[in-house]
Design a protein around this motif. Structure first.
Motif, PDB file in Angstrom:
ATOM      1  N   HIS A 143       0.918  -1.388  -0.227  1.00 49.87           N
ATOM      2  CA  HIS A 143       0.035   0.036  -0.337  1.00 49.87           C
ATOM      3  C   HIS A 143       0.912   1.552  -0.149  1.00 49.87           C
ATOM      4  O   HIS A 143       0.246   2.535  -0.640  1.00 49.87           O
ATOM      5  CB  HIS A 143      -1.405   0.399   0.966  1.00 49.87           C
ATOM      6  CG  HIS A 143      -0.104  -0.103   2.234  1.00 49.87           C
ATOM      7  ND1 HIS A 143       0.479   1.109   3.258  1.00 49.87           N
ATOM      8  CD2 HIS A 143      -0.082  -0.970   3.149  1.00 49.87           C
ATOM      9  CE1 HIS A 143       0.612   0.946   3.984  1.00 49.87           C
ATOM     10  NE2 HIS A 143       1.002  -1.007   4.625  1.00 49.87           N
ATOM     11  N   SER A 144       1.912   1.154   0.298  1.00 50.91           N
ATOM     12  CA  SER A 144       3.069   1.997   0.513  1.00 50.91           C
ATOM     13  C   SER A 144       4.486   2.409   0.126  1.00 50.91           C
ATOM     14  O   SER A 144       4.485   1.447   0.964  1.00 50.91           O
ATOM     15  CB  SER A 144       2.326   3.131   1.488  1.00 50.91           C
ATOM     16  OG  SER A 144       2.392   2.661   2.840  1.00 50.91           O
TER      17      SER A 144
ATOM     18  N   GLU B  50      -1.965   1.897  -6.533  1.00 52.79           N
ATOM     19  CA  GLU B  50      -1.300   2.744  -8.315  1.00 52.79           C
ATOM     20  C   GLU B  50      -0.886   4.034  -7.956  1.00 52.79           C
ATOM     21  O   GLU B  50       0.460   3.533  -8.580  1.00 52.79           O
ATOM     22  CB  GLU B  50      -2.739   3.751  -8.497  1.00 52.79           C
ATOM     23  CG  GLU B  50      -3.810   2.786  -9.006  1.00 52.79           C
ATOM     24  CD  GLU B  50      -4.620   1.920  -8.335  1.00 52.79           C
ATOM     25  OE1 GLU B  50      -4.622   2.859  -7.129  1.00 52.79           O
ATOM     26  OE2 GLU B  50      -5.770   1.843  -8.467  1.00 52.79           O
ATOM     27  N   GLU B  51      -0.059   4.539  -6.738  1.00 53.39           N
ATOM     28  CA  GLU B  51       0.552   5.384  -6.340  1.00 53.39           C
ATOM     29  C   GLU B  51       1.939   4.215  -6.125  1.00 53.39           C
ATOM     30  O   GLU B  51       3.111   5.127  -6.621  1.00 53.39           O
ATOM     31  CB  GLU B  51       0.053   6.149  -5.029  1.00 53.39           C
ATOM     32  CG  GLU B  51      -1.102   6.649  -4.620  1.00 53.39           C
ATOM     33  CD  GLU B  51      -2.275   5.705  -4.388  1.00 53.39           C
ATOM     34  OE1 GLU B  51      -2.186   4.992  -3.642  1.00 53.39           O
ATOM     35  OE2 GLU B  51      -3.206   5.395  -5.365  1.00 53.39           O
TER      36      GLU B  51
ATOM     37  N   ALA C   5       3.252   4.373  -9.467  1.00 51.77           N
ATOM     38  CA  ALA C   5       3.481   5.399 -10.507  1.00 51.77           C
ATOM     39  C   ALA C   5       5.190   5.410 -10.095  1.00 51.77           C
ATOM     40  O   ALA C   5       5.890   5.971 -10.470  1.00 51.77           O
ATOM     41  CB  ALA C   5       2.166   6.107 -10.324  1.00 51.77           C
ATOM     42  N   ASP C   6       5.058   5.641  -7.940  1.00 50.87           N
ATOM     43  CA  ASP C   6       6.151   5.345  -7.816  1.00 50.87           C
ATOM     44  C   ASP C   6       7.570   4.933  -8.172  1.00 50.87           C
ATOM     45  O   ASP C   6       8.993   5.396  -8.197  1.00 50.87           O
ATOM     46  CB  ASP C   6       6.268   5.652  -5.889  1.00 50.87           C
ATOM     47  CG  ASP C   6       5.391   7.278  -6.384  1.00 50.87           C
ATOM     48  OD1 ASP C   6       5.093   8.073  -6.463  1.00 50.87           O
ATOM     49  OD2 ASP C   6       4.747   7.308  -4.601  1.00 50.87           O
TER      50      ASP C   6
END
Length: 165
Positions: free
Chosen positions: A78-79, A122-123, A126-127
């Motif tokens: 998630h991150s 998605e973040e 993208a990163d």
């Protein structure tokens, strides 16, 4: 969120550090996540369907889930903060749902043993993802530019299902 599959384990050339390579269903994006040697061995073991005579940690966790009728619905990466990925195990027992914090390498190793889907926000993609098929990305970008350049405001309104007044 985007569902991803384990494409394999690889070694970074300079440091010889192992990493998991996750790919999306179109195989256009890949997400490398560096992991430890033990987690790499555990993931390779699951990918090759090789199970030791006595359960190791990830096998033990999968056995506990099975014995207690816990359903691992999905894992979510998630991150990404300070070059560290974060994941959760999404568990369900009856009507009760819980999210348990864990390392992505452990989440993937357990997911492979329980046939559970692996999802990535998605973040994060993208990163941290890398393009796999640049030619397809370029072709898609050109096709979109061509589509947009030929599109009039009237056509856009018509395609959107709006009525002109």
């Amino acid at each position: 969120m985007i569902e991803m599959k384990v494409a394999g384990i690889a070694l970074e050339a300079a440091s010889r550090s192992p990493f998991i390579l996750l790919k999306d269903s179109s195989e256009r994006r890949a997400l490398p996540i560096f992991i430890g040697q033990e987690q790499a061995r555990s993931i390779i073991s699951a990918l090759e369907k090789h199970y030791p005579p006595r359960p190791l940690t990830h096998d033990l966790i999968a056995n506990i889930f099975d014995s207690w009728d816990l359903n691992l619905e999905k894992v979510i990466i998630h991150s990404l903060r300070d070059n560290t990925f974060y994941a959760v195990l999404c568990l369900q027992k009856g009507e009760v749902k819980k999210e348990i914090d864990c390392r992505p390498s452990d989440a993937v190793a357990i997911a492979l043993r329980t046939d559970c889907p692996i999802w990535v926000m998605e973040e994060v993609i993208a990163d941290a993802s890398i393009p796999v098929d640049r030619d397809a990305d370029d072709a898609e970008r050109e096709a979109f530019k061509e589509f947009v350049s030929d599109l009039s405001p009237e056509e856009l309104i018509k395609r959107g299902g709006y009525k002109q007044h």
